[in-house]
Write a protein that holds these residues in place. Structure first.
Motif, mmCIF file in Angstrom:
data_model
loop_
_atom_site.group_PDB
_atom_site.id
_atom_site.type_symbol
_atom_site.label_atom_id
_atom_site.label_comp_id
_atom_site.label_asym_id
_atom_site.label_seq_id
_atom_site.Cartn_x
_atom_site.Cartn_y
_atom_site.Cartn_z
ATOM 1 N N SER A 177 -20.634 -23.970 27.934
ATOM 2 C CA SER A 177 -19.849 -24.649 29.614
ATOM 3 C C SER A 177 -18.281 -23.653 28.885
ATOM 4 C CB SER A 177 -20.332 -25.157 30.163
ATOM 5 O OG SER A 177 -19.334 -26.473 29.142
ATOM 6 N N CYS A 178 -17.416 -24.397 27.775
ATOM 7 C CA CYS A 178 -16.288 -23.818 27.715
ATOM 8 C C CYS A 178 -15.905 -21.958 27.928
ATOM 9 C CB CYS A 178 -15.465 -24.158 26.973
ATOM 10 S SG CYS A 178 -15.961 -23.210 25.195
ATOM 11 N N GLN A 179 -17.582 -21.659 27.432
ATOM 12 C CA GLN A 179 -16.758 -19.786 27.626
ATOM 13 C C GLN A 179 -18.075 -19.186 29.133
ATOM 14 O OE1 GLN A 179 -15.606 -17.681 24.657
ATOM 15 N NE2 GLN A 179 -15.225 -20.437 24.920
ATOM 16 N N LYS A 192 -11.469 -20.925 36.455
ATOM 17 C CA LYS A 192 -11.364 -21.689 35.128
ATOM 18 C C LYS A 192 -12.335 -22.162 34.805
ATOM 19 C CE LYS A 192 -9.718 -26.214 35.928
ATOM 20 N NZ LYS A 192 -9.234 -27.024 36.808
ATOM 21 N N SER A 193 -12.883 -22.620 33.119
ATOM 22 C CA SER A 193 -13.852 -22.386 32.892
ATOM 23 C C SER A 193 -15.031 -23.647 33.548
ATOM 24 C CB SER A 193 -14.057 -23.232 31.027
ATOM 25 O OG SER A 193 -13.743 -24.121 30.973
ATOM 26 N N GLU A 209 -16.733 -18.445 32.385
ATOM 27 C CA GLU A 209 -15.360 -18.516 33.862
ATOM 28 C C GLU A 209 -15.898 -18.795 35.085
ATOM 29 O OE1 GLU A 209 -11.823 -16.235 35.337
ATOM 30 O OE2 GLU A 209 -12.263 -16.076 32.607
ATOM 31 N N GLY A 239 -12.299 -26.683 24.588
ATOM 32 C CA GLY A 239 -12.990 -25.351 24.435
ATOM 33 C C GLY A 239 -12.068 -24.310 23.887
#
Length: 106
Positions: free
Chosen positions: A85-87, A22-23, A89, A42
């Motif tokens: 932070s969405c990028q 998860k991210s 993993e 995201g």
């Protein structure tokens, strides 16, 4: 589960057990960490999940792709260690990672 610490601008630490795959953004939201707004959910389209990596973790988190870099270029508080932070993993190798959050995301 890797443990990751997110530090608010005011110095408050939040250490979470992050789910691999998860991210970082989703892990922060799932654990109730304030300061990760994630207005776009995201999609790498808003920059409200901006974090500053500890330089020791830059390699593990990888480099920003061109879309993420374009979003970060619009940030006046961008640093060399800025990421969305969405990028990022989460992998097992990120156990112990620390990130800081910018002032506006309090």
């Amino acid at each position: 589960m890797p443990k990751i610490t997110l530090i608010e601008f005011n110095g408050t630490n939040h250490t979470i057990d992050a789910d691999v795959g998860k991210s970082l953004m989703l892990n922060a939201i799932d654990n109730g960490v304030p300061g990760i707004d994630a207005d776009c959910g995201g999609a790498c389209a808003c920059g409200t999940c901006h974090v500053f990596l500890n330089e020791d973790w830059s390699e593990a988190a990888g480099v920003a792709n061109s879309l993420e870099d374009a979003m970060l270029c619009m940030r006046p508080d961008r640093e060399e260690v800025s990421r969305l932070s969405c990028q990022i993993e989460i992998t097992e190798s990120m156990d112990g990672m620390t990130v800081r959050m910018p002032e506006y995301q309090m």
